[in-house]
Design a protein around this motif. Sequence first.
Motif, PDB file in Angstrom:
ATOM      1  N   VAL A 274     -10.535  10.198  24.990  1.00 36.50           N
ATOM      2  CA  VAL A 274      -9.716  11.190  25.680  1.00 36.50           C
ATOM      3  C   VAL A 274      -8.478  10.456  26.181  1.00 36.50           C
ATOM      4  CG1 VAL A 274      -9.606  12.784  27.638  1.00 36.50           C
ATOM      5  CG2 VAL A 274     -11.753  12.483  26.381  1.00 36.50           C
ATOM      6  N   PRO A 275      -7.280  10.943  25.824  1.00 39.51           N
ATOM      7  CA  PRO A 275      -6.075  10.227  26.256  1.00 39.51           C
ATOM      8  C   PRO A 275      -5.940  10.225  27.774  1.00 39.51           C
ATOM      9  CG  PRO A 275      -5.502  12.331  25.267  1.00 39.51           C
ATOM     10  CD  PRO A 275      -6.975  12.146  25.068  1.00 39.51           C
ATOM     11  N   GLY A 276      -5.739   9.047  28.342  1.00 40.26           N
ATOM     12  CA  GLY A 276      -5.607   8.923  29.786  1.00 40.26           C
ATOM     13  C   GLY A 276      -4.191   9.139  30.276  1.00 40.26           C
TER      14      GLY A 276
ATOM     15  N   THR B  52      -5.922   8.674  19.775  1.00 41.27           N
ATOM     16  CA  THR B  52      -7.362   8.653  20.011  1.00 41.27           C
ATOM     17  C   THR B  52      -8.126   8.687  18.695  1.00 41.27           C
ATOM     18  OG1 THR B  52      -7.392  11.044  20.296  1.00 41.27           O
ATOM     19  CG2 THR B  52      -7.262   9.719  22.289  1.00 41.27           C
ATOM     20  N   PRO B  53      -9.230   7.978  18.614  1.00 42.82           N
ATOM     21  CA  PRO B  53      -9.691   7.010  19.595  1.00 42.82           C
ATOM     22  C   PRO B  53      -8.893   5.702  19.483  1.00 42.82           C
ATOM     23  CG  PRO B  53     -11.186   7.020  17.746  1.00 42.82           C
ATOM     24  CD  PRO B  53     -10.146   8.083  17.474  1.00 42.82           C
ATOM     25  N   TYR B  54      -8.687   5.053  20.626  1.00 43.07           N
ATOM     26  CA  TYR B  54      -7.996   3.769  20.639  1.00 43.07           C
ATOM     27  C   TYR B  54      -8.752   2.820  21.557  1.00 43.07           C
ATOM     28  CZ  TYR B  54      -5.933   5.485  25.020  1.00 43.07           C
ATOM     29  OH  TYR B  54      -5.746   5.984  26.277  1.00 43.07           O
TER      30      TYR B  54
END
Length: 141
Positions: A80-82, A90-92
Amino acid sequence: MSAPVEDCREEWAGPVPVPTGATEPFWEATLEGDLLYQKCECGNRQLYPRAVCTACGAEDPPFEPSEGVGTIYSYTVCHVPGEPGFGDRTPYAVGAIELAEGPRLLAMIDADPDDLEVEMPVAVRFWRLSDEAAMPVFVPE
């Protein structure tokens, strides 16, 4: 050792570092592909830059160039991008990278998260995000 600097100013939509005070020499060096850490006279090595040594409190610890290599101490995979601008990534992976010189820093790891392992050797690259700063990013060696 200078590492590659990729110009990402056009496509980057995430946060951009703003160099101030003690961080200015660090960010200036990133534009040239150099990763700096601070090495105090007391022997403490720290990164990211601070106005005082975290071990003895000495003011303005001097900068030293890093070899730009290290290992993954730990990492997490973000699904989930912060922050704004990370949705397409995402995903990273974000990892605690232990540099050869000793200090650890949190940084993105530009690799498929499924291919990462703790203690994997990595090397720094830079993504230029503005005229003032390039973000250190690590890739497996």
